[in-house]
Design a protein around this motif. Structure first.
Motif, mmCIF file in Angstrom:
data_model
loop_
_atom_site.group_PDB
_atom_site.id
_atom_site.type_symbol
_atom_site.label_atom_id
_atom_site.label_comp_id
_atom_site.label_asym_id
_atom_site.label_seq_id
_atom_site.Cartn_x
_atom_site.Cartn_y
_atom_site.Cartn_z
ATOM 1 N N ARG A 70 -20.150 9.649 4.597
ATOM 2 C CA ARG A 70 -21.352 9.475 5.287
ATOM 3 C C ARG A 70 -22.622 9.388 4.235
ATOM 4 N NH1 ARG A 70 -20.525 13.090 10.316
ATOM 5 N NH2 ARG A 70 -19.298 11.600 11.781
ATOM 6 N N THR A 71 -22.174 9.524 3.029
ATOM 7 C CA THR A 71 -23.170 9.538 1.949
ATOM 8 C C THR A 71 -22.309 8.664 0.778
ATOM 9 O OG1 THR A 71 -22.471 11.459 0.545
ATOM 10 C CG2 THR A 71 -23.988 11.792 2.462
ATOM 11 N N LEU A 72 -23.202 8.241 0.094
ATOM 12 C CA LEU A 72 -22.799 7.147 -1.016
ATOM 13 C C LEU A 72 -22.053 8.123 -2.176
ATOM 14 C CD1 LEU A 72 -22.933 4.390 -2.106
ATOM 15 C CD2 LEU A 72 -25.022 4.922 -3.331
ATOM 16 N N GLU A 73 -22.458 9.253 -2.224
ATOM 17 C CA GLU A 73 -21.783 10.007 -3.247
ATOM 18 C C GLU A 73 -20.229 10.303 -2.997
ATOM 19 O OE1 GLU A 73 -25.013 10.878 -1.926
ATOM 20 O OE2 GLU A 73 -26.049 10.208 -3.494
ATOM 21 N N ASP A 74 -20.000 10.676 -1.654
ATOM 22 C CA ASP A 74 -18.791 10.856 -1.278
ATOM 23 C C ASP A 74 -17.820 9.653 -0.986
ATOM 24 O OD1 ASP A 74 -19.380 13.391 -1.012
ATOM 25 O OD2 ASP A 74 -20.062 13.536 1.208
ATOM 26 N N PHE A 75 -18.402 8.576 -1.178
ATOM 27 C CA PHE A 75 -17.896 7.252 -0.954
ATOM 28 C C PHE A 75 -16.887 6.660 -2.143
ATOM 29 C CE2 PHE A 75 -17.312 2.538 -0.479
ATOM 30 C CZ PHE A 75 -16.521 2.509 0.658
ATOM 31 N N HIS A 76 -15.608 6.537 -2.003
ATOM 32 C CA HIS A 76 -14.852 5.938 -3.241
ATOM 33 C C HIS A 76 -13.577 5.358 -2.576
ATOM 34 C CE1 HIS A 76 -17.337 7.638 -6.198
ATOM 35 N NE2 HIS A 76 -17.460 8.640 -5.683
ATOM 36 N N PRO A 77 -13.184 3.969 -3.008
ATOM 37 C CA PRO A 77 -11.967 3.434 -2.624
ATOM 38 C C PRO A 77 -10.946 4.432 -2.885
ATOM 39 C CG PRO A 77 -13.338 1.859 -3.793
ATOM 40 C CD PRO A 77 -13.874 3.201 -3.848
ATOM 41 N N ALA A 78 -9.785 4.445 -2.144
ATOM 42 C CA ALA A 78 -8.545 5.327 -2.357
ATOM 43 C C ALA A 78 -7.825 5.038 -3.758
ATOM 44 C CB ALA A 78 -7.235 5.126 -1.299
ATOM 45 N N GLU A 79 -7.282 6.037 -4.370
ATOM 46 C CA GLU A 79 -6.664 5.899 -5.649
ATOM 47 C C GLU A 79 -5.552 4.859 -5.665
ATOM 48 O OE1 GLU A 79 -4.412 8.620 -8.629
ATOM 49 O OE2 GLU A 79 -5.981 9.443 -7.471
ATOM 50 N N GLY A 80 -5.697 3.794 -6.597
ATOM 51 C CA GLY A 80 -4.806 2.899 -6.801
ATOM 52 C C GLY A 80 -5.155 1.513 -6.066
ATOM 53 N N THR A 81 -6.347 1.384 -5.281
ATOM 54 C CA THR A 81 -6.690 0.408 -4.524
ATOM 55 C C THR A 81 -6.926 -0.750 -5.550
ATOM 56 O OG1 THR A 81 -7.846 1.738 -2.666
ATOM 57 C CG2 THR A 81 -8.600 -0.481 -3.116
ATOM 58 N N ARG A 82 -7.660 -0.686 -6.708
ATOM 59 C CA ARG A 82 -7.953 -1.624 -7.341
ATOM 60 C C ARG A 82 -6.825 -2.235 -8.054
ATOM 61 N NH1 ARG A 82 -12.875 -2.481 -11.408
ATOM 62 N NH2 ARG A 82 -11.973 -4.307 -12.595
ATOM 63 N N GLU A 83 -5.727 -1.578 -8.488
ATOM 64 C CA GLU A 83 -4.691 -2.179 -9.017
ATOM 65 C C GLU A 83 -3.802 -2.902 -7.718
ATOM 66 O OE1 GLU A 83 -6.117 1.224 -11.441
ATOM 67 O OE2 GLU A 83 -5.392 1.121 -9.261
ATOM 68 N N ALA A 84 -3.802 -2.477 -6.756
ATOM 69 C CA ALA A 84 -2.767 -3.135 -5.721
ATOM 70 C C ALA A 84 -3.507 -4.413 -5.361
ATOM 71 C CB ALA A 84 -3.002 -2.152 -4.416
ATOM 72 N N LEU A 85 -5.085 -4.412 -5.351
ATOM 73 C CA LEU A 85 -5.681 -5.548 -5.153
ATOM 74 C C LEU A 85 -5.524 -6.708 -6.191
ATOM 75 C CD1 LEU A 85 -8.854 -4.472 -3.462
ATOM 76 C CD2 LEU A 85 -6.977 -5.534 -2.347
ATOM 77 N N GLU A 86 -5.486 -6.162 -7.444
ATOM 78 C CA GLU A 86 -5.274 -7.160 -8.671
ATOM 79 C C GLU A 86 -3.872 -7.697 -8.552
ATOM 80 O OE1 GLU A 86 -6.410 -4.531 -11.823
ATOM 81 O OE2 GLU A 86 -8.360 -4.966 -12.019
ATOM 82 N N MET A 87 -2.918 -6.822 -8.222
ATOM 83 C CA MET A 87 -1.564 -7.536 -8.179
ATOM 84 C C MET A 87 -1.642 -8.421 -7.114
ATOM 85 S SD MET A 87 1.732 -7.002 -6.566
ATOM 86 C CE MET A 87 1.184 -5.786 -5.276
ATOM 87 N N LEU A 88 -2.035 -8.191 -5.951
ATOM 88 C CA LEU A 88 -1.977 -9.343 -4.807
ATOM 89 C C LEU A 88 -2.701 -10.511 -5.194
ATOM 90 C CD1 LEU A 88 -2.511 -6.810 -1.822
ATOM 91 C CD2 LEU A 88 -0.336 -8.124 -2.453
ATOM 92 N N SER A 89 -3.814 -10.384 -5.554
ATOM 93 C CA SER A 89 -4.601 -11.277 -6.418
ATOM 94 C C SER A 89 -3.979 -12.507 -7.409
ATOM 95 C CB SER A 89 -6.173 -11.094 -6.713
ATOM 96 O OG SER A 89 -6.835 -12.302 -6.925
ATOM 97 N N SER A 90 -3.416 -11.758 -8.198
ATOM 98 C CA SER A 90 -2.623 -12.412 -9.374
ATOM 99 C C SER A 90 -1.238 -13.026 -8.864
ATOM 100 C CB SER A 90 -2.299 -11.463 -10.407
ATOM 101 O OG SER A 90 -1.102 -10.529 -9.893
ATOM 102 N N ASN A 91 -0.899 -12.947 -7.424
ATOM 103 C CA ASN A 91 0.146 -13.591 -6.874
ATOM 104 C C ASN A 91 -0.358 -14.267 -5.874
ATOM 105 O OD1 ASN A 91 2.828 -12.373 -7.798
ATOM 106 N ND2 ASN A 91 1.651 -10.543 -7.957
ATOM 107 N N ASP A 92 -1.594 -14.784 -5.751
ATOM 108 C CA ASP A 92 -2.163 -15.833 -5.122
ATOM 109 C C ASP A 92 -2.479 -15.453 -3.430
ATOM 110 O OD1 ASP A 92 -2.477 -17.760 -7.082
ATOM 111 O OD2 ASP A 92 -0.337 -18.462 -6.946
ATOM 112 N N PHE A 93 -2.450 -14.137 -3.387
ATOM 113 C CA PHE A 93 -2.728 -13.818 -1.980
ATOM 114 C C PHE A 93 -4.312 -13.806 -1.664
ATOM 115 C CE2 PHE A 93 1.395 -11.599 -2.318
ATOM 116 C CZ PHE A 93 2.034 -11.709 -0.966
ATOM 117 N N LEU A 94 -4.649 -14.230 -0.690
ATOM 118 C CA LEU A 94 -5.984 -14.474 -0.296
ATOM 119 C C LEU A 94 -6.306 -12.947 0.337
ATOM 120 C CD1 LEU A 94 -8.802 -15.736 0.494
ATOM 121 C CD2 LEU A 94 -7.692 -16.539 2.769
ATOM 122 N N LEU A 95 -7.376 -12.293 -0.389
ATOM 123 C CA LEU A 95 -7.739 -10.867 0.275
ATOM 124 C C LEU A 95 -9.036 -10.975 1.067
ATOM 125 C CD1 LEU A 95 -7.273 -9.321 -3.331
ATOM 126 C CD2 LEU A 95 -5.317 -9.457 -1.359
#
Length: 66
Positions: free
Chosen positions: A5-30
């Motif tokens: 409920r606060t900006l300070e408490d909000f962070h994507p789950a660990e590994g999210t960036r890496e997973a999205l980069e992998m999917l994107s590099s394999n031509d998945f539409l995200l």
């Protein structure tokens, strides 16, 4: 990420960036879809929600990944 409920408490789950980069590099539409019951219940403001979404984009690789 759930229930932040606060900006300070909000962070994507660990590994999210890496997973999205992998999917994107394999031509998945995200697409990212979020469910916002706290906004509907007025437990957070639209400003906080927008800033959380901005952080999500920044911390997951930005428009080049998303």
């Amino acid at each position: 990420m759930c229930g932040s409920r606060t900006l300070e408490d909000f962070h994507p789950a660990e590994g999210t960036r890496e997973a999205l980069e992998m999917l994107s590099s394999n031509d998945f539409l995200l697409l990212i879809v979020t469910n916002q019951p706290d906004l509907a219940r007025k437990k957070i403001t639209l400003d906080i929600l927008n800033r959380q979404h901005e952080r999500l984009v920044q911390e997951t690789g930005g428009p080049s990944v998303i």
